[in-house]
Design an enzyme around this catalytic site. Structure first.
Site, mmCIF file in Angstrom:
data_model
loop_
_atom_site.group_PDB
_atom_site.id
_atom_site.type_symbol
_atom_site.label_atom_id
_atom_site.label_comp_id
_atom_site.label_asym_id
_atom_site.label_seq_id
_atom_site.Cartn_x
_atom_site.Cartn_y
_atom_site.Cartn_z
ATOM 1 N N SER A 84 -14.710 -26.592 -20.261
ATOM 2 C CA SER A 84 -15.745 -25.736 -20.842
ATOM 3 C C SER A 84 -15.892 -25.998 -22.340
ATOM 4 O O SER A 84 -14.948 -25.776 -23.113
ATOM 5 C CB SER A 84 -15.378 -24.263 -20.619
ATOM 6 O OG SER A 84 -16.110 -23.444 -21.494
HETATM 7 N N1 GSH Z 1 -22.202 -17.416 -23.207
HETATM 8 C C1 GSH Z 1 -20.867 -17.667 -22.738
HETATM 9 C C2 GSH Z 1 -20.937 -18.707 -21.646
HETATM 10 C C3 GSH Z 1 -19.623 -18.809 -20.911
HETATM 11 C C4 GSH Z 1 -19.774 -19.619 -19.629
HETATM 12 O O1 GSH Z 1 -20.881 -19.835 -19.117
HETATM 13 N N2 GSH Z 1 -18.656 -20.102 -19.113
HETATM 14 C C5 GSH Z 1 -18.652 -20.855 -17.868
HETATM 15 C C6 GSH Z 1 -17.808 -22.096 -18.025
HETATM 16 S S1 GSH Z 1 -18.510 -23.231 -19.164
HETATM 17 C C7 GSH Z 1 -18.001 -20.010 -16.791
HETATM 18 O O2 GSH Z 1 -16.990 -19.398 -17.021
HETATM 19 N N3 GSH Z 1 -18.596 -20.016 -15.588
HETATM 20 C C8 GSH Z 1 -18.048 -19.340 -14.450
HETATM 21 C C9 GSH Z 1 -18.825 -18.136 -14.037
HETATM 22 O O3 GSH Z 1 -19.733 -17.711 -14.787
HETATM 23 O O4 GSH Z 1 -18.543 -17.624 -12.958
HETATM 24 C C10 GSH Z 1 -19.994 -18.122 -23.896
HETATM 25 O O5 GSH Z 1 -20.529 -18.664 -24.866
HETATM 26 O O6 GSH Z 1 -18.778 -17.896 -23.867
#
Ligand code: GSH
Length: 224
Positions: A9
């Site tokens: 990530s």
């Molecule tokens: N806006 C958030 C985005 C976080 C995000 O989208 N994380 C993804 C990984 S890159 C995630 O955890 N996805 C799994 C899910 O949403 O279930 C940030 O900047 O922290």
């Protein structure tokens, strides 16, 4: 401080870079997104939005990477840290870059590349133009200053650099943005443990993209 993360990530990697710059020890808690571990009740009780990065610092639990960056400097940085100085105008510029990165550049990157890799979308078109427009803006910032928000390295650079690593992962052609390329190389050389924090995560992120049904090997060339 417990830090729930996945190395692929880019959001997590930006937090890890800032923690390193602040010499903070994060108690790393790997969340295997490939196994949907973020959906387990033990995690959603902390973060009902089930995403990484998620930070737990005593009685504070938070997510949203850029908010975490700001919190870490406010709480653990030196008074008036150069990464996020207290002067209102300087902060305004840093905040503008942080929101631009998250709300415009990063969003346009995902809007273009996710459908390309995962939905068989046609290369080029308006979404690519929008991404190039945002990149031209970033390039303009970096023509005028060595760093994204002025003469010093700030949180803006730690945020934007993680987005630019994603552009490297998808092999976006940055050659027409020499100021971005030069700044990116500078970040790699300047930011503590950049290689160590990013390398395996970027490889995993690349593998994730390439696992999509239609890896667009010629995406950029076709768009040209
Ligand atoms: N806006 C958030 C985005 C976080 C995000 O989208 N994380 C993804 C990984 S890159 C995630 O955890 N996805 C799994 C899910 O949403 O279930 C940030 O900047 O922290």
């Amino acid at each position: 401080m417990d830090f729930y993360y996945h190395p692929a990530s880019p959001y997590c990697r930006s937090v890890m870079l800032v923690a390193k710059a602040l010499k903070l020890n994060l108690n790393l808690q790997f969340v295997d997104l490939m196994k949907d571990e973020q959906l387990r009740p033990t995690f959603t009780v902390l973060n009902p939005f089930h995403c990484v990065p998620t930070l737990v610092d005593n009685d504070l639990t938070m997510w949203e990477s850029r908010a975490i960056l700001v919190y870490l400097v406010d709480k653990y940085g030196r008074t008036n840290s150069r990464l996020y100085p207290k002067d209102a105008k300087t902060r305004a510029i840093i905040n503008q870059r942080l929101f631009f990165d998250h709300g415009t550049l990063g969003t346009r990157l995902e809007d273009y590349y996710y459908p390309l890799y995962f939905e068989g979308a046609t290369p080029g078109g308006e979404k690519l133009e929008k991404l190039e427009e945002a990149l031209a803006v970033l390039n303009g910032y970096l023509i005028n200053n060595p760093y994204a928000a002025g003469p010093n390295i700030t949180l803006a650079d730690y945020s934007l650099v993680s987005t630019v690593t994603s552009l490297e992962v998808v092999q976006h052609d940055l050659s027409k943005y020499p100021a971005i390329s030069a700044w990116y190389e500078g970040c790699k050389a300047t930011m503590a443990d950049f290689q160590e924090i990013n390398e395996s995560g970027m490889q995993q992120y690349r593998a994730y993209f390439e696992s999509g049904p239609t890896p667009p090997a010629t995406a950029y060339a076709v768009a040209e």
